[in-house]
Design an enzyme around this catalytic site. Sequence first.
Site, PDB file in Angstrom:
ATOM      1  N   CYS A 111       2.798   7.341   3.078  1.00 50.93           N
ATOM      2  CA  CYS A 111       3.904   8.541   3.214  1.00 50.93           C
ATOM      3  C   CYS A 111       4.933   8.550   4.015  1.00 50.93           C
ATOM      4  O   CYS A 111       4.886   7.734   5.245  1.00 50.93           O
ATOM      5  CB  CYS A 111       2.881   9.674   3.762  1.00 50.93           C
ATOM      6  SG  CYS A 111       1.627  10.233   2.443  1.00 50.93           S
ATOM      7  N   SER A 153       0.744  -1.151  -0.107  1.00 55.43           N
ATOM      8  CA  SER A 153      -0.100  -0.022  -0.113  1.00 55.43           C
ATOM      9  C   SER A 153       0.812   1.256   0.148  1.00 55.43           C
ATOM     10  O   SER A 153       1.846   1.173   0.724  1.00 55.43           O
ATOM     11  CB  SER A 153      -0.958   0.194   1.278  1.00 55.43           C
ATOM     12  OG  SER A 153      -1.968  -0.875   0.951  1.00 55.43           O
ATOM     13  N   PRO A 154       0.397   2.357  -0.673  1.00 53.67           N
ATOM     14  CA  PRO A 154       0.993   3.725  -0.435  1.00 53.67           C
ATOM     15  C   PRO A 154       1.216   4.071   1.048  1.00 53.67           C
ATOM     16  O   PRO A 154       0.300   3.963   1.641  1.00 53.67           O
ATOM     17  CB  PRO A 154       0.058   4.449  -1.288  1.00 53.67           C
ATOM     18  CG  PRO A 154      -0.888   3.611  -2.038  1.00 53.67           C
ATOM     19  CD  PRO A 154      -0.953   2.375  -1.247  1.00 53.67           C
ATOM     20  N   TYR A 162      -9.292  13.032   1.385  1.00 54.13           N
ATOM     21  CA  TYR A 162      -8.563  13.801   0.510  1.00 54.13           C
ATOM     22  C   TYR A 162      -9.204  14.269  -0.651  1.00 54.13           C
ATOM     23  O   TYR A 162     -10.698  14.111  -0.814  1.00 54.13           O
ATOM     24  CB  TYR A 162      -7.290  13.165   0.032  1.00 54.13           C
ATOM     25  CG  TYR A 162      -6.534  12.900   1.386  1.00 54.13           C
ATOM     26  CD1 TYR A 162      -5.964  13.780   2.136  1.00 54.13           C
ATOM     27  CD2 TYR A 162      -5.791  11.867   1.367  1.00 54.13           C
ATOM     28  CE1 TYR A 162      -5.063  13.441   3.255  1.00 54.13           C
ATOM     29  CE2 TYR A 162      -5.419  11.392   2.473  1.00 54.13           C
ATOM     30  CZ  TYR A 162      -4.816  12.257   3.525  1.00 54.13           C
ATOM     31  OH  TYR A 162      -3.960  11.887   4.464  1.00 54.13           O
ATOM     32  N   ARG A 219       1.047  -1.326   7.107  1.00 51.64           N
ATOM     33  CA  ARG A 219       1.983  -1.181   8.410  1.00 51.64           C
ATOM     34  C   ARG A 219       2.757  -2.470   8.394  1.00 51.64           C
ATOM     35  O   ARG A 219       3.860  -2.589   8.957  1.00 51.64           O
ATOM     36  CB  ARG A 219       0.947  -0.988   9.551  1.00 51.64           C
ATOM     37  CG  ARG A 219       0.606   0.362   9.614  1.00 51.64           C
ATOM     38  CD  ARG A 219      -0.384   0.536  10.877  1.00 51.64           C
ATOM     39  NE  ARG A 219      -0.637   1.950  10.904  1.00 51.64           N
ATOM     40  CZ  ARG A 219      -1.824   2.579  10.525  1.00 51.64           C
ATOM     41  NH1 ARG A 219      -2.353   2.063   9.599  1.00 51.64           N
ATOM     42  NH2 ARG A 219      -1.745   3.816  10.933  1.00 51.64           N
ATOM     43  N   ALA A 272       1.297   8.576  -1.479  1.00 51.31           N
ATOM     44  CA  ALA A 272       0.553   9.450  -2.143  1.00 51.31           C
ATOM     45  C   ALA A 272       1.547  10.777  -2.693  1.00 51.31           C
ATOM     46  O   ALA A 272       2.089  11.434  -1.750  1.00 51.31           O
ATOM     47  CB  ALA A 272      -0.394  10.094  -1.137  1.00 51.31           C
ATOM     48  N   ARG A 275      -8.292   4.075  -5.646  1.00 50.67           N
ATOM     49  CA  ARG A 275      -8.437   3.679  -4.270  1.00 50.67           C
ATOM     50  C   ARG A 275      -9.646   4.570  -3.663  1.00 50.67           C
ATOM     51  O   ARG A 275      -9.855   5.927  -4.018  1.00 50.67           O
ATOM     52  CB  ARG A 275      -7.235   4.055  -3.219  1.00 50.67           C
ATOM     53  CG  ARG A 275      -7.608   4.145  -1.817  1.00 50.67           C
ATOM     54  CD  ARG A 275      -6.330   4.076  -0.959  1.00 50.67           C
ATOM     55  NE  ARG A 275      -5.877   2.479  -0.862  1.00 50.67           N
ATOM     56  CZ  ARG A 275      -4.952   2.297   0.061  1.00 50.67           C
ATOM     57  NH1 ARG A 275      -4.543   3.213   0.793  1.00 50.67           N
ATOM     58  NH2 ARG A 275      -4.511   1.073   0.352  1.00 50.67           N
ATOM     59  N   GLN A 277       0.892   6.382  -6.378  1.00 50.41           N
ATOM     60  CA  GLN A 277      -0.312   7.092  -6.070  1.00 50.41           C
ATOM     61  C   GLN A 277      -0.455   8.373  -6.570  1.00 50.41           C
ATOM     62  O   GLN A 277       0.370   9.136  -5.874  1.00 50.41           O
ATOM     63  CB  GLN A 277      -0.672   6.751  -4.717  1.00 50.41           C
ATOM     64  CG  GLN A 277      -2.331   6.848  -4.438  1.00 50.41           C
ATOM     65  CD  GLN A 277      -2.538   6.651  -2.902  1.00 50.41           C
ATOM     66  OE1 GLN A 277      -2.132   7.348  -1.993  1.00 50.41           O
ATOM     67  NE2 GLN A 277      -3.543   5.743  -2.642  1.00 50.41           N
TER      68      GLN A 277
END
Length: 381
Positions: free
Chosen positions: A26, A23-24, A188, A350, A60, A236, A102
């Site tokens: 940050c 997963s993306p 977002y 995670r 992102a 997503r 992403q």
Amino acid sequence: MHASLFEPLTLRETEIPNRVMVSPMCQYSCEDRDGLATEWHHVHLGSRAVGGAGVVIAEATAVEPRGRISPEDLGIWSQEHADALAPTAEFIKSQGSVPAIQLAHAGRKASTRRPWEDSPRLVKPDEGGWTPKGPSDEPYPRDEENTAPTERMDTDDVRDIVDSFVDAAEYALDAGFEVPEIHAAHGYLLHEFLSPVTNDRDDEYGGDFEGRTKLLREVCEGVREVWPEEKPIFVRISATDWLPDRESWDVAQSARLASELGDLGVDFLDVSSGGIHPDQQIPRSGPGYQAQYAETIRETLESEGQTLTGDTIAAGSDEIAVGTVGGITEAQHAEALVGNERADAVLLAREHLRDPYFSLHAGRELDAENAPEWPDQYKRA
């Protein structure tokens, strides 16, 4: 055993070697606040490819400077940004993984400090921040010290956002990425337009379902026009706002949207949830608590003949594959989600921070004959 988790998935002409995706996440590591990728990003993303994941999605990545969550976020609004990311995309490919990125805009949740930095959360314009913008002038609700004035976007601003996403996709292609993921989740900008919680507009980009989804549909159409026909596009979404006591975005609207995205040339739906408002009520019920939403959407698509059939989605079809996220930490659980056809792939965030080699370890735990190979450099261990 022959593990479903390690079966290949072909989207258009891109073969993904297995069903595990990074997963993306940050990293807040552009220390010069210029959006340019650094050695940290290269090593972080590259090590997950070494770890055997089928797809590695960069964080992102903002399509314009004001689209960053924090001033230290990645960006991709110029050729310089593409060039900085190119070596990382190339390395991910060299390890047998598919490089993805992403494309994102933080909207009204922009210009905040990194999670590990002291409050206040906001980075003010005189500190290197900026005024966030969104579908309305209502800011993301925080305490008084941390609530930023927000600029309401006019119609021309909205159309400029479409152009920014399209330009960013072209830069991503130049950088060597195989997949763009359009970020329409977690409160977002694109999610802010989808949800009636944040979208009170009375122009063509507000009001009913068609109006609120118009911006995302235009972004998907624009990206599809510039993205090669043989390469897939991901989106997503947040399947629900977790706000049952008010008019909000929910799984029924998400399923309807999924069907329309398939018609627009989107090939994979990455199903998450939440993020639009701090009042959200998340009934955390253990590992995979969001899988129910991916499963519901997948069942809806299946009833309409749009879900993945076999292991391939052909270019030009309206089929769409569905991935699930959220609290997936164990190999057996990931295998069950794919093997029982609750989702076509699993995306781990995670757990990939804790274990960059999750896929390699999962292969050993499952005793999977089709698991990814450990790198030669590591086999003696």
